[in-house]
Each structure stands twice: as structure tokens, then as C-alpha cells.
Design a protein around this motif. Sequence first.
Motif, mmCIF file in Angstrom:
data_model
loop_
_atom_site.group_PDB
_atom_site.id
_atom_site.type_symbol
_atom_site.label_atom_id
_atom_site.label_comp_id
_atom_site.label_asym_id
_atom_site.label_seq_id
_atom_site.Cartn_x
_atom_site.Cartn_y
_atom_site.Cartn_z
ATOM 1 N N ALA A 2 2.350 -49.451 22.549
ATOM 2 C CA ALA A 2 2.231 -49.539 24.008
ATOM 3 C C ALA A 2 1.181 -48.567 24.543
ATOM 4 C CB ALA A 2 3.587 -49.271 24.663
ATOM 5 N N ILE A 3 1.105 -47.364 23.972
ATOM 6 C CA ILE A 3 0.120 -46.389 24.438
ATOM 7 C C ILE A 3 -1.287 -46.865 24.092
ATOM 8 C CG2 ILE A 3 -0.695 -44.010 24.173
ATOM 9 C CD1 ILE A 3 2.232 -43.197 23.730
ATOM 10 N N LEU A 4 -1.457 -47.444 22.909
ATOM 11 C CA LEU A 4 -2.755 -48.013 22.523
ATOM 12 C C LEU A 4 -3.177 -49.087 23.516
ATOM 13 C CD1 LEU A 4 -5.129 -48.634 20.583
ATOM 14 C CD2 LEU A 4 -3.544 -50.068 19.283
ATOM 15 N N VAL A 5 -2.284 -49.988 23.836
ATOM 16 C CA VAL A 5 -2.597 -51.077 24.763
ATOM 17 C C VAL A 5 -2.904 -50.524 26.158
ATOM 18 C CG1 VAL A 5 -1.661 -53.130 25.919
ATOM 19 C CG2 VAL A 5 -1.325 -52.810 23.451
ATOM 20 N N LEU A 6 -2.115 -49.563 26.623
ATOM 21 C CA LEU A 6 -2.378 -48.951 27.935
ATOM 22 C C LEU A 6 -3.761 -48.309 27.961
ATOM 23 C CD1 LEU A 6 -1.477 -48.102 30.772
ATOM 24 C CD2 LEU A 6 -0.423 -46.067 29.717
ATOM 25 N N GLY A 7 -4.101 -47.579 26.902
ATOM 26 C CA GLY A 7 -5.427 -46.962 26.828
ATOM 27 C C GLY A 7 -6.539 -47.992 26.873
ATOM 28 N N LEU A 8 -6.361 -49.081 26.134
ATOM 29 C CA LEU A 8 -7.365 -50.143 26.127
ATOM 30 C C LEU A 8 -7.480 -50.806 27.498
ATOM 31 C CD1 LEU A 8 -6.659 -51.765 22.654
ATOM 32 C CD2 LEU A 8 -8.753 -50.584 23.347
ATOM 33 N N VAL A 43 -13.460 -39.990 34.724
ATOM 34 C CA VAL A 43 -12.071 -39.546 34.525
ATOM 35 C C VAL A 43 -11.234 -40.673 33.931
ATOM 36 C CG1 VAL A 43 -9.957 -38.864 35.748
ATOM 37 C CG2 VAL A 43 -12.119 -37.728 36.269
ATOM 38 N N LEU A 44 -11.349 -41.870 34.491
ATOM 39 C CA LEU A 44 -10.578 -43.000 33.963
ATOM 40 C C LEU A 44 -11.030 -43.381 32.554
ATOM 41 C CD1 LEU A 44 -10.217 -45.175 37.176
ATOM 42 C CD2 LEU A 44 -8.401 -43.948 35.957
ATOM 43 N N SER A 45 -12.322 -43.296 32.291
ATOM 44 C CA SER A 45 -12.822 -43.594 30.937
ATOM 45 C C SER A 45 -12.251 -42.617 29.918
ATOM 46 C CB SER A 45 -14.349 -43.549 30.903
ATOM 47 O OG SER A 45 -14.897 -44.571 31.694
ATOM 48 N N ILE A 46 -12.285 -41.335 30.259
ATOM 49 C CA ILE A 46 -11.742 -40.319 29.345
ATOM 50 C C ILE A 46 -10.248 -40.528 29.143
ATOM 51 C CG2 ILE A 46 -11.272 -37.837 29.111
ATOM 52 C CD1 ILE A 46 -14.050 -37.414 30.499
ATOM 53 N N LEU A 47 -9.527 -40.790 30.228
ATOM 54 C CA LEU A 47 -8.093 -41.067 30.111
ATOM 55 C C LEU A 47 -7.856 -42.262 29.186
ATOM 56 C CD1 LEU A 47 -5.129 -40.614 30.948
ATOM 57 C CD2 LEU A 47 -5.576 -42.136 32.907
ATOM 58 N N GLY A 48 -8.635 -43.317 29.374
ATOM 59 C CA GLY A 48 -8.500 -44.499 28.521
ATOM 60 C C GLY A 48 -8.783 -44.203 27.063
ATOM 61 N N ILE A 49 -9.829 -43.413 26.800
ATOM 62 C CA ILE A 49 -10.160 -43.045 25.419
ATOM 63 C C ILE A 49 -9.043 -42.217 24.797
ATOM 64 C CG2 ILE A 49 -11.689 -41.612 23.990
ATOM 65 C CD1 ILE A 49 -13.992 -42.504 25.820
ATOM 66 N N VAL A 50 -8.570 -41.213 25.541
ATOM 67 C CA VAL A 50 -7.510 -40.341 25.016
ATOM 68 C C VAL A 50 -6.257 -41.157 24.696
ATOM 69 C CG1 VAL A 50 -5.924 -38.461 25.639
ATOM 70 C CG2 VAL A 50 -8.382 -38.227 26.075
ATOM 71 N N THR A 52 -6.072 -44.397 24.121
ATOM 72 C CA THR A 52 -6.372 -45.326 23.026
ATOM 73 C C THR A 52 -6.318 -44.610 21.682
ATOM 74 O OG1 THR A 52 -7.738 -46.722 24.457
ATOM 75 C CG2 THR A 52 -8.103 -46.914 22.079
ATOM 76 N N VAL A 53 -6.966 -43.461 21.591
ATOM 77 C CA VAL A 53 -6.984 -42.710 20.328
ATOM 78 C C VAL A 53 -5.577 -42.249 19.966
ATOM 79 C CG1 VAL A 53 -7.807 -40.573 19.251
ATOM 80 C CG2 VAL A 53 -9.394 -42.017 20.530
ATOM 81 N N HIS A 54 -4.852 -41.706 20.941
ATOM 82 C CA HIS A 54 -3.485 -41.237 20.681
ATOM 83 C C HIS A 54 -2.581 -42.405 20.278
ATOM 84 C CE1 HIS A 54 0.014 -38.692 20.865
ATOM 85 N NE2 HIS A 54 0.572 -39.486 21.777
ATOM 86 N N GLY A 55 -2.672 -43.498 21.024
ATOM 87 C CA GLY A 55 -1.855 -44.673 20.714
ATOM 88 C C GLY A 55 -2.187 -45.275 19.363
ATOM 89 N N TYR A 56 -3.469 -45.275 19.020
ATOM 90 C CA TYR A 56 -3.884 -45.786 17.713
ATOM 91 C C TYR A 56 -3.316 -44.901 16.605
ATOM 92 C CZ TYR A 56 -6.906 -47.461 13.961
ATOM 93 O OH TYR A 56 -7.385 -47.977 12.779
ATOM 94 N N GLY A 57 -3.401 -43.594 16.799
ATOM 95 C CA GLY A 57 -2.843 -42.665 15.811
ATOM 96 C C GLY A 57 -1.350 -42.850 15.633
ATOM 97 N N LEU A 58 -0.636 -43.012 16.741
ATOM 98 C CA LEU A 58 0.813 -43.233 16.657
ATOM 99 C C LEU A 58 1.134 -44.545 15.949
ATOM 100 C CD1 LEU A 58 2.009 -42.119 20.220
ATOM 101 C CD2 LEU A 58 2.325 -40.893 18.048
ATOM 102 N N SER A 59 0.393 -45.581 16.267
ATOM 103 C CA SER A 59 0.683 -46.893 15.668
ATOM 104 C C SER A 59 0.342 -46.930 14.180
ATOM 105 C CB SER A 59 -0.040 -48.008 16.425
ATOM 106 O OG SER A 59 -1.438 -47.884 16.287
ATOM 107 N N ARG A 60 -0.542 -46.041 13.738
ATOM 108 C CA ARG A 60 -0.869 -45.992 12.304
ATOM 109 C C ARG A 60 0.280 -45.414 11.486
ATOM 110 N NH1 ARG A 60 -6.102 -42.973 11.325
ATOM 111 N NH2 ARG A 60 -5.663 -43.558 9.188
ATOM 112 N N ARG A 61 1.190 -44.702 12.128
ATOM 113 C CA ARG A 61 2.344 -44.139 11.403
ATOM 114 C C ARG A 61 3.268 -45.235 10.887
ATOM 115 N NH1 ARG A 61 4.025 -39.284 15.521
ATOM 116 N NH2 ARG A 61 2.093 -38.079 15.302
#
Length: 192
Positions: A2-8, A43-50, A52-61
Motif C-alpha cells: 500500500a505504501i508503494l502504491v501511495l508513493g507511486l 515537496v510532493l515529488s520528494i514525498l512520492g519518491i520517499v 515509493t522507495v520505502h514501500g518498495y523496500g517493505l514489499s521486498r520483505r
Amino acid sequence: MAILVLGLVIFIGVHSIRIVAAPWRAAQIERFGPQAWRGAFAVLSILGIVLTVHGYGLSRRYPVPVWLPPFWTAHITALLTAIAFIMIVAAYVPGNHLKRALGQPFVTGIAVWAFAHLLANGTLNDIVLFAVFLVWALIELRVENRRDREAGVVYPPAQVSRDAVVVVIGLAAWAVFAFWLHGVLIGVRPLG
């Protein structure tokens, strides 16, 4: 996931405003000024990147396998990402043949990068991440090329010396990323 999708959604959404709501975007820039627009965009771009990266890392677990890529796709991915890096650099070096031929080498490079990663990654989070970037890049490419045609944009003559700069910088950046930064930032060393 969900965090990955929100970031995207945030990152791609902000980068799609010009595609889907160009008049609204122009009105907001007129209303608040270009600096405020750029600030909000950043600001929104950075938030989206953060996210996306965090959500991707979590989903890789807890990966959800969708398909198992053959071993040889890693080699094709390495080649295609090298080409993508060259294209991305071409967007910033004036007077090169790639910019003249492609018009939008940055977005084309993003599309090639995303496609290459879809070839070599078969988990659900990989497919979501790279498919979203691929679809966005293809739509953006079509819109930007149409805008250029309508505006009668003509790119300046190209020089081989500028092409050499593009290739050298692109391959150097790709090598640093492929051999070192990818492992540090993503946790995967694609080339050993």
C-alpha cells in the motif's frame, strides 16, 4: 504494498498534471507564481519518491512471485539500462543526435529503464513499480511529442563531439550505478 502504491500515486500524479490538467496547472502557476508551484511540486515529488522507495523496500520483505525470469534477462537488462542512462544524459547535453532524433530522450530513457527491469524482475512489487513507470513514460512521451509537433519545435543541428560526451557520461554514470550504487541503495548487485 500500500505504501508503494501511495508513493507511486503521488509521484506519478504530480508528474502527470501537465498531461491531464494543463489549463489547471497554468492557472495555479499564474495564481501562486512559478516559485510556489515549483516548491509544491518538489515537496510532493520528494514525498512520492520517499514513499515509493520505502514501500518498495517493505514489499521486498515478503515478495509475491508472479513469474520467474530466465537468467539471461539480467544481461539484456544491463544492456538496456546502459542505453537508458545514455538517453537520460542526452536530455541535458544540447546539440546531440539522440536529442534531435528522439525529441524526448529523458522520458524515452525512463521507458527503456522500466521495460528492462520488467524483463528481469518477476515479483508483484517489481511489476507494479516498473509497469507504472513504463505506462507513464509512454503516455508522457506521446503527449510531449505531440506538443513539440504542434509548437513546431526544431532541435538544433547535432555534433558528433556532443554525442561522444553523452555516451561517455551516460556509460560512466551507468557503471557507477550498476557496479556500486544499485547495491548500496537497492540492496541488489546486478553485475556482481
